[in-house]
Design a protein around this motif. Sequence first.
Motif, PDB file in Angstrom:
ATOM      1  N   LEU A  68      -4.913  -2.663  20.138  1.00 51.23           N
ATOM      2  CA  LEU A  68      -4.531  -1.994  18.609  1.00 51.23           C
ATOM      3  C   LEU A  68      -3.392  -0.483  18.964  1.00 51.23           C
ATOM      4  O   LEU A  68      -3.630   0.112  19.729  1.00 51.23           O
ATOM      5  N   SER A  69      -1.779  -0.962  18.778  1.00 53.33           N
ATOM      6  CA  SER A  69      -1.042   0.355  18.654  1.00 53.33           C
ATOM      7  C   SER A  69      -1.907   1.833  18.066  1.00 53.33           C
ATOM      8  O   SER A  69      -2.572   1.366  17.380  1.00 53.33           O
ATOM      9  N   ARG A 102      -0.661   3.188  15.538  1.00 57.69           N
ATOM     10  CA  ARG A 102      -0.191   2.905  13.791  1.00 57.69           C
ATOM     11  C   ARG A 102      -1.096   2.262  13.791  1.00 57.69           C
ATOM     12  O   ARG A 102      -1.384   2.474  12.639  1.00 57.69           O
ATOM     13  N   GLU A 103      -1.369   1.546  14.235  1.00 60.89           N
ATOM     14  CA  GLU A 103      -2.990   0.073  13.652  1.00 60.89           C
ATOM     15  C   GLU A 103      -4.275   0.756  13.913  1.00 60.89           C
ATOM     16  O   GLU A 103      -4.869   0.354  12.856  1.00 60.89           O
ATOM     17  N   ARG A 104      -4.053   1.634  14.242  1.00 61.39           N
ATOM     18  CA  ARG A 104      -5.793   2.603  14.850  1.00 61.39           C
ATOM     19  C   ARG A 104      -5.968   3.325  13.390  1.00 61.39           C
ATOM     20  O   ARG A 104      -6.713   3.492  12.739  1.00 61.39           O
ATOM     21  N   GLU A 105      -4.832   3.606  12.784  1.00 57.31           N
ATOM     22  CA  GLU A 105      -4.772   4.622  11.902  1.00 57.31           C
ATOM     23  C   GLU A 105      -4.453   4.469   9.964  1.00 57.31           C
ATOM     24  O   GLU A 105      -5.346   4.247   9.339  1.00 57.31           O
ATOM     25  N   VAL A 106      -4.355   2.787  10.386  1.00 53.92           N
ATOM     26  CA  VAL A 106      -4.469   1.277   9.376  1.00 53.92           C
ATOM     27  C   VAL A 106      -5.793   1.524   9.217  1.00 53.92           C
ATOM     28  O   VAL A 106      -6.274   1.344   8.134  1.00 53.92           O
ATOM     29  N   MET A 107      -5.875   1.303  10.465  1.00 56.10           N
ATOM     30  CA  MET A 107      -7.347   0.614  11.077  1.00 56.10           C
ATOM     31  C   MET A 107      -8.234   1.543  10.037  1.00 56.10           C
ATOM     32  O   MET A 107      -9.683   0.510   9.044  1.00 56.10           O
ATOM     33  N   GLN A 108      -7.897   2.783  10.573  1.00 57.03           N
ATOM     34  CA  GLN A 108      -9.438   3.970   9.970  1.00 57.03           C
ATOM     35  C   GLN A 108      -9.451   4.398   8.522  1.00 57.03           C
ATOM     36  O   GLN A 108     -10.490   3.970   7.690  1.00 57.03           O
ATOM     37  N   VAL A 134       4.496  -0.659   1.559  1.00 50.16           N
ATOM     38  CA  VAL A 134       2.896  -1.062   1.377  1.00 50.16           C
ATOM     39  C   VAL A 134       2.985  -2.224   2.133  1.00 50.16           C
ATOM     40  O   VAL A 134       2.766  -2.713   2.977  1.00 50.16           O
ATOM     41  N   LYS A 135       4.965  -2.532   2.420  1.00 52.97           N
ATOM     42  CA  LYS A 135       4.639  -3.979   3.308  1.00 52.97           C
ATOM     43  C   LYS A 135       4.372  -3.613   4.635  1.00 52.97           C
ATOM     44  O   LYS A 135       4.012  -4.827   5.150  1.00 52.97           O
ATOM     45  N   THR A 136       4.896  -2.727   5.046  1.00 56.46           N
ATOM     46  CA  THR A 136       4.551  -2.237   6.500  1.00 56.46           C
ATOM     47  C   THR A 136       2.519  -1.907   6.837  1.00 56.46           C
ATOM     48  O   THR A 136       2.418  -2.450   7.646  1.00 56.46           O
ATOM     49  N   VAL A 137       2.060  -1.916   5.558  1.00 56.21           N
ATOM     50  CA  VAL A 137       0.883  -1.411   5.681  1.00 56.21           C
ATOM     51  C   VAL A 137       0.140  -2.917   6.066  1.00 56.21           C
ATOM     52  O   VAL A 137      -0.859  -3.263   5.928  1.00 56.21           O
ATOM     53  N   GLU A 138       0.854  -3.877   5.442  1.00 57.35           N
ATOM     54  CA  GLU A 138       0.061  -5.377   5.246  1.00 57.35           C
ATOM     55  C   GLU A 138       0.203  -5.856   5.846  1.00 57.35           C
ATOM     56  O   GLU A 138      -0.843  -6.174   6.809  1.00 57.35           O
ATOM     57  N   SER A 139       0.981  -5.742   6.626  1.00 56.18           N
ATOM     58  CA  SER A 139       1.875  -6.305   8.102  1.00 56.18           C
ATOM     59  C   SER A 139       0.544  -5.752   9.619  1.00 56.18           C
ATOM     60  O   SER A 139       0.162  -6.214   9.449  1.00 56.18           O
ATOM     61  N   HIS A 140       0.675  -3.652   9.536  1.00 58.55           N
ATOM     62  CA  HIS A 140      -0.342  -3.489  10.105  1.00 58.55           C
ATOM     63  C   HIS A 140      -1.430  -4.077  10.053  1.00 58.55           C
ATOM     64  O   HIS A 140      -2.179  -4.033  10.772  1.00 58.55           O
TER      65      HIS A 140
END
Length: 219
Positions: free
Chosen positions: A159-160, A162-168, A187-193
Amino acid sequence: MSVPRVFVVDDHAMVRAGVRAELGGAVTVVGEASDVDSAVAGIRATVPDVVLLDVHMPGGGGRTVLETLRAELPDVRWLALSVSDAAEDVIAVIRAGARGYVTKTISGPDLVSAVQRVAEGDVVFSPRLAGFVLDAFAASAPSAAPAEDPATDPGLDLLSAREREVMQLLARGYTYREIGSRLFISVKTVESHASNVLRKLQLSNRNELTRWAATNRLL
């Protein structure tokens, strides 16, 4: 996705009317009840997809309804909707089998999203409640993760930042819109992550992600 069939349980008629209005055409409300006995009878008669369940009611409260019917109606999913954000209330109803817990300060769109997610098998918490619920379960779980190795899953390294932030934030119960607002992304970027996180960790849904994050002590 089919329209969820919902049963509303709350001892205040004004609250039930408000919930029905907020849910609108996004769900089919198949019944409502104001106390434990009428709730048990109504849920048995309608077998909804989701029960929106108040915690404190006459005759034993929402937990009593859940414990009475959970084994009998295993396909019904339960979402607590309460004015209370007390830890003991949240933990008690989750231990009894609810798939989530949101407070009555929730917005209409977020309530619709919560019902739909629970209907699909996800778990949902108001963000500020998720942390101590997961802490309570982690504390009672037998050796969920070795203390000396708090994050053992090699997928974490994929995970990058940013992906770790989104994951948590996903694991803690935040919606895509709330994550986007906190991280200043769309929101579209969140969905992608989120999609990338689930793919890289080889997980199917947010429920599995929450368990994974708790096990690896990443919440």
